[in-house]
Design a protein around this motif. Structure first.
Motif, PDB file in Angstrom:
ATOM      1  N   GLY A 152      -9.417  -4.355  -9.742  1.00  0.00           N
ATOM      2  CA  GLY A 152      -9.827  -3.284  -8.857  1.00  0.00           C
ATOM      3  C   GLY A 152     -11.164  -2.651  -9.168  1.00  0.00           C
ATOM      4  N   THR A 177      -5.823  -6.392  -7.309  1.00  0.00           N
ATOM      5  CA  THR A 177      -5.275  -5.125  -6.845  1.00  0.00           C
ATOM      6  C   THR A 177      -6.415  -4.197  -6.456  1.00  0.00           C
ATOM      7  OG1 THR A 177      -3.621  -3.413  -7.298  1.00  0.00           O
ATOM      8  CG2 THR A 177      -5.165  -3.922  -9.074  1.00  0.00           C
ATOM      9  N   LEU A 178      -6.062  -3.011  -5.985  1.00  0.00           N
ATOM     10  CA  LEU A 178      -7.045  -2.033  -5.539  1.00  0.00           C
ATOM     11  C   LEU A 178      -7.368  -1.044  -6.653  1.00  0.00           C
ATOM     12  CD1 LEU A 178      -5.497  -1.122  -2.054  1.00  0.00           C
ATOM     13  CD2 LEU A 178      -7.338  -2.761  -2.507  1.00  0.00           C
ATOM     14  N   CYS A 203      -4.177  -9.539  -2.392  1.00  0.00           N
ATOM     15  CA  CYS A 203      -4.387  -8.239  -3.025  1.00  0.00           C
ATOM     16  C   CYS A 203      -3.101  -7.438  -2.870  1.00  0.00           C
ATOM     17  CB  CYS A 203      -5.555  -7.510  -2.363  1.00  0.00           C
ATOM     18  SG  CYS A 203      -6.105  -6.048  -3.259  1.00  0.00           S
ATOM     19  N   CYS A 241      -0.547  -3.942  -3.931  1.00  0.00           N
ATOM     20  CA  CYS A 241      -0.510  -2.541  -4.376  1.00  0.00           C
ATOM     21  C   CYS A 241       0.848  -1.955  -4.024  1.00  0.00           C
ATOM     22  CB  CYS A 241      -1.622  -1.724  -3.739  1.00  0.00           C
ATOM     23  SG  CYS A 241      -1.758  -0.061  -4.434  1.00  0.00           S
ATOM     24  N   LEU A 272       0.763   2.518  -2.679  1.00  0.00           N
ATOM     25  CA  LEU A 272      -0.048   3.044  -1.576  1.00  0.00           C
ATOM     26  C   LEU A 272       0.734   2.894  -0.285  1.00  0.00           C
ATOM     27  CD1 LEU A 272      -2.864   4.055  -0.502  1.00  0.00           C
ATOM     28  CD2 LEU A 272      -3.385   1.631  -0.130  1.00  0.00           C
ATOM     29  N   GLY A 297       0.652  -4.577  -8.341  1.00  0.00           N
ATOM     30  CA  GLY A 297      -0.555  -3.776  -8.471  1.00  0.00           C
ATOM     31  C   GLY A 297      -0.328  -2.284  -8.280  1.00  0.00           C
ATOM     32  N   PHE A 298      -1.227  -1.490  -8.913  1.00  0.00           N
ATOM     33  CA  PHE A 298      -1.119  -0.033  -8.844  1.00  0.00           C
ATOM     34  C   PHE A 298      -2.504   0.598  -8.780  1.00  0.00           C
ATOM     35  CE2 PHE A 298       2.353  -1.787 -11.347  1.00  0.00           C
ATOM     36  CZ  PHE A 298       3.466  -1.308 -10.676  1.00  0.00           C
ATOM     37  N   VAL A 299      -2.608   1.706  -8.040  1.00  0.00           N
ATOM     38  CA  VAL A 299      -3.846   2.464  -7.896  1.00  0.00           C
ATOM     39  C   VAL A 299      -3.588   3.898  -8.360  1.00  0.00           C
ATOM     40  CG1 VAL A 299      -3.392   3.261  -5.533  1.00  0.00           C
ATOM     41  CG2 VAL A 299      -5.757   2.896  -6.274  1.00  0.00           C
ATOM     42  N   THR A 321       0.300   8.335  -1.804  1.00  0.00           N
ATOM     43  CA  THR A 321       0.474   7.538  -3.013  1.00  0.00           C
ATOM     44  C   THR A 321       1.724   7.977  -3.761  1.00  0.00           C
ATOM     45  OG1 THR A 321      -1.010   9.057  -4.201  1.00  0.00           O
ATOM     46  CG2 THR A 321      -1.959   6.986  -3.383  1.00  0.00           C
ATOM     47  N   SER A 375      -2.889  -2.974 -13.327  1.00  0.00           N
ATOM     48  CA  SER A 375      -2.874  -1.513 -13.327  1.00  0.00           C
ATOM     49  C   SER A 375      -4.296  -0.967 -13.328  1.00  0.00           C
ATOM     50  CB  SER A 375      -2.114  -1.008 -14.565  1.00  0.00           C
ATOM     51  OG  SER A 375      -2.176   0.392 -14.658  1.00  0.00           O
ATOM     52  N   HIS A 376      -4.762  -0.534 -12.153  1.00  0.00           N
ATOM     53  CA  HIS A 376      -6.064   0.141 -12.150  1.00  0.00           C
ATOM     54  C   HIS A 376      -5.825   1.588 -12.576  1.00  0.00           C
ATOM     55  CE1 HIS A 376     -10.314   0.359 -11.356  1.00  0.00           C
ATOM     56  NE2 HIS A 376     -10.067   1.626 -11.039  1.00  0.00           N
TER      57      HIS A 376
END
Length: 662
Positions: A93, A132-133, A156, A158, A161, A203-205, A223, A249-250
């Motif tokens: 990300g 991911t983002l 991609c 997430c 979100l 994925g995680f933001v 979120t 994990s971003h």
């Protein structure tokens, strides 16, 4: 016992020696070299926080830079794949925004349906398996982001979100993207036989995007807490047959204790049952490594583990490749991890003279894919994006309120007020601390900011702000504001009343530690000794150089709380300013100070950098002091507000001398 007991890990140099040419013997990772018939080596490689840095080029300074660039990291990817039995590539990300190429595409060229963004072009060349983002993917709005993602050659994901309000069960959330993907990859084991392994990527933001990008997301998205989302979805991935689960994990590493909607939650994410490894990022740091996360319980900075599980953070802007090497063993029909190593491998090193030395060259296919956009970006940064109604220069930044510092301070105040306007700190007064970076000294007689009035280009911002710091805000008292300024006043030697041409500047005090705080007014009494030493230790308790400190036209209340906009270096304790450290930080921005100055210029159209003379020296009748600056300062000496300055002839090494009449 570990499979690697007694094994000496490979270094960058041993790798480069082993892959010096196509005909050279490849140095395999021990997992690949020694895997048994029922074992296989899987190397997973991470890029993170690329921020559109495809070319090894600093668009602000308008010159090449060997410390960054996906084109350089790509060369490492080829070498690293050659070491591995099997490999996969992921991105963690923050690829879409962060340098002028990103702004050029978003604000200038735009994205039509079917267009492929240049950073995606570069990534597609390299064959990513998943991504991911990051929080910066949202800076240009959701529509722009999804047009960019449409050109991607890889999925991609997430998991936190959502399109609207959160459901009572995270698995019922209406998500913008798939929460995870399970990639079935054919891998070769130690005997040479191939069989599939199912690798799940989730994925995680950071949840904070709802604050940082409220203007783009409010009413359109929401979120969920990272750890809560993981606890809901990881069991589903296992039920669907994922042999191993990898968290993208971003989100950084913070050991302060698990809290709801935590920004840097990777340590606690690693503790979720079923997650086997964690790729992390967002903080622009390196893990494993010797210093960035020292002392955090649960984080092993040598072995590279979080909660005992393999983890890595691969720097930023392509500076490092994050590596997690897994030794897999077949257990019936599925695979399990029996050993691992982690590494953050850099693209450059510093020699014995601290000079940067590139370890790899560009990957030609990557630079070729983005050549047109690179050239267009160069034209973009070299043309005006706004105007300045007055010159921006730093010749007198250490002796009077200065336009180059003023504009940075104005931009920081503008940004922080906007970012905090809806939160719990919206009613606190906002001050801004900024320092001159180019102020002569060891940099020489030409080492000053000097931008004439008129058109101002993006690259001129490099003259205003040299470092890639990020904006942060601290919450402190009026007394702490005063002590901040007392520490800054260490820039000056003590000058006795009545002295003639005393030496003004303390040559051992770096100019980047001379913070001017805007939003208050004050004077500096040079007849007093410094209150603090260079380490922030109180050495003269009765000394008070900062006098007549006022806020809103009245003496500052020592107990009143103020938000102060600054940078991550100062807010984190850089410069050892008394009581200014991470525990005072209330806001960590997703943007660099440079980017904020650029945005401010674009927003204003024409900036007015004229200094407001909010600080000056306390008059000392019959007293003068001498300082040196660049000879070009002579054209501006007569227009300095709040100070009487006289030409005192030529100094040494090309400098000019000036007299400050106190």
């Amino acid at each position: 016992m570990s499979f690697l007991a007694g094994f000496q890990p490979m270094t960058r140099r041993s790798l480069l020696g082993g892959i010096a040419a196509s005909s050279a013997l490849v140095m395999l990772h021990p997992f690949a070299a020694r895997a048994a018939a029922n074992q296989a080596h899987l190397r997973i490689m991470e890029t993170t926080d690329i921020h559109v840095h495809v070319f090894p080029y600093d668009y602000y300074a308008d010159k090449p830079n060997d410390t960054l660039g996906l084109a350089r990291t790509a060369s490492i990817i080829d070498a690293i794949r050659a070491e591995a039995g099997n490999s996969m590539l992921i991105d963690n990300g923050d690829f879409l925004q962060g340098n002028p190429m990103g702004d050029y595409i978003a604000y200038e060229r735009g994205m039509k349906d079917g267009d492929v963004h240049p950073v995606i072009k570069a990534m597609n060349v390299l064959g990513y398996d998943a991504g991911t983002l990051g929080n910066h993917e949202f800076n240009y709005g959701l529509d722009f982001m999804f047009k960019v993602l449409a050109g991607s050659g890889f999925p991609c994901v997430c998991a936190n979100l959502t399109k609207g309000q959160l459901a009572s069960d995270p698995k019922q959330d209406e998500l913008f993207l798939k929460p995870y993907v399970i990639v079935e990859k054919q891998i070769r084991d130690g005997s040479g036989a191939t069989s599939p392994v199912k690798v799940g990527f989730i994925g995680f933001v950071p949840p904070q995007i709802m604050v940082w990008d409220a203007k783009n997301l409010e009413g359109k998205a929401q979120t969920r807490d990272i750890v809560d989302a993981a606890k809901a979805w990881v069991p589903v991935m296992k039920e669907e047959g994922a042999d191993i689960v990898i968290a993208l994990s971003h989100s950084g590493i913070d050991g302060s204790g698990l809290s709801d909607r935590m920004e840097n939650a990777s340590l606690y994410l690693a503790g979720v049952d079923g997650i086997d490894a964690v790729f992390t990022g967002h903080q622009h740091l390196v893990f494993p490594g010797p210093k960035d996360f020292e002392g955090i319980t649960g984080a092993d900075i040598k072995k590279g583990t979080l909660m005992g599980k393999p983890a890595v953070m691969g720097g930023f802007w392509g500076s490092h490749m994050g590596l997690i090497d897994l030794l897999l063993e077949k257990d019936g029909k599925s695979w399990k991890i029996v050993d691992f190593t982690t590494e953050a491998r850099p693209i450059y090193h510093r020699d014995e003279n601290r000079k940067i030395v590139a370890d790899v060259k560009d990957k030609a296919e990557v630079t070729a894919a983005v050549k047109d956009e690179h050239e267009a970006t160069l034209a973009y940064v070299r043309r005006p994006v706004g105007k300045t109604s007055a010159p921006l220069y730093s010749y007198f930044a250490l002796v009077a309120d200065d336009p180059s510092v003023q504009i940075v301070s104005n931009a920081q105040t503008w940004y922080i007020k906007d970012m905090l306007k809806e939160g719990p700190y919206k009613d606190y007064p906002v001050l801004s601390a900024a320092a001159p970076f180019k102020a002569g000294g060891r940099g020489g007689a030409e080492y000053f900011t000097d931008v004439p009035a008129g058109d101002i280009a993006i690259k001129n911002v490099a003259d205003l702000y040299l470092y890639p710091n990020t904006v942060q805000a601290v919450l402190i008292t009026g007394e702490q504001v005063k002590n901040w300024l007392e520490m800054s006043a260490g820039m000056f030697n003590q000058v006795k009343a009545g002295a003639k041409d005393a030496a003004l500047l303390n040559s051992a005090f770096p100019s980047y530690n001379y913070d001017v705080i805007d939003g208050v007014t004050y004077q500096i009494d040079l007849s007093q000794p410094a209150r603090f030493d260079k380490d922030g230790k109180l050495i003269n308790p009765d000394a008070h150089r900062i006098v007549d400190l006022q806020f809103d036209g009245k003496p500052i209340d020592p107990a009143q709380k103020f938000v102060v906009a600054t940078n991550n270096y100062r807010a984190g304790g850089g410069g050892k300013f008394p009581e200014i450290a991470g525990d005072k930080v209330i806001f960590v921005a997703p943007d660099t100070n440079r980017d904020v100055v650029v945005r401010y210029i674009v927003e204003q159209g024409t900036i007015n950098p004229s200094a407001d003379a909010n600080w000056s020296f306390k008059p000392l009748p019959g007293t003068t002091a001498i300082f040196e600056t660049g000879p070009k300062a002579r054209q501006f000496a007569g227009e300095i507000k709040g100070a009487k300055i006289e030409d005192a002839g030529d100094g040494e090494n090309g400098f000019a001398k000036f007299r400050l009449v106190l």
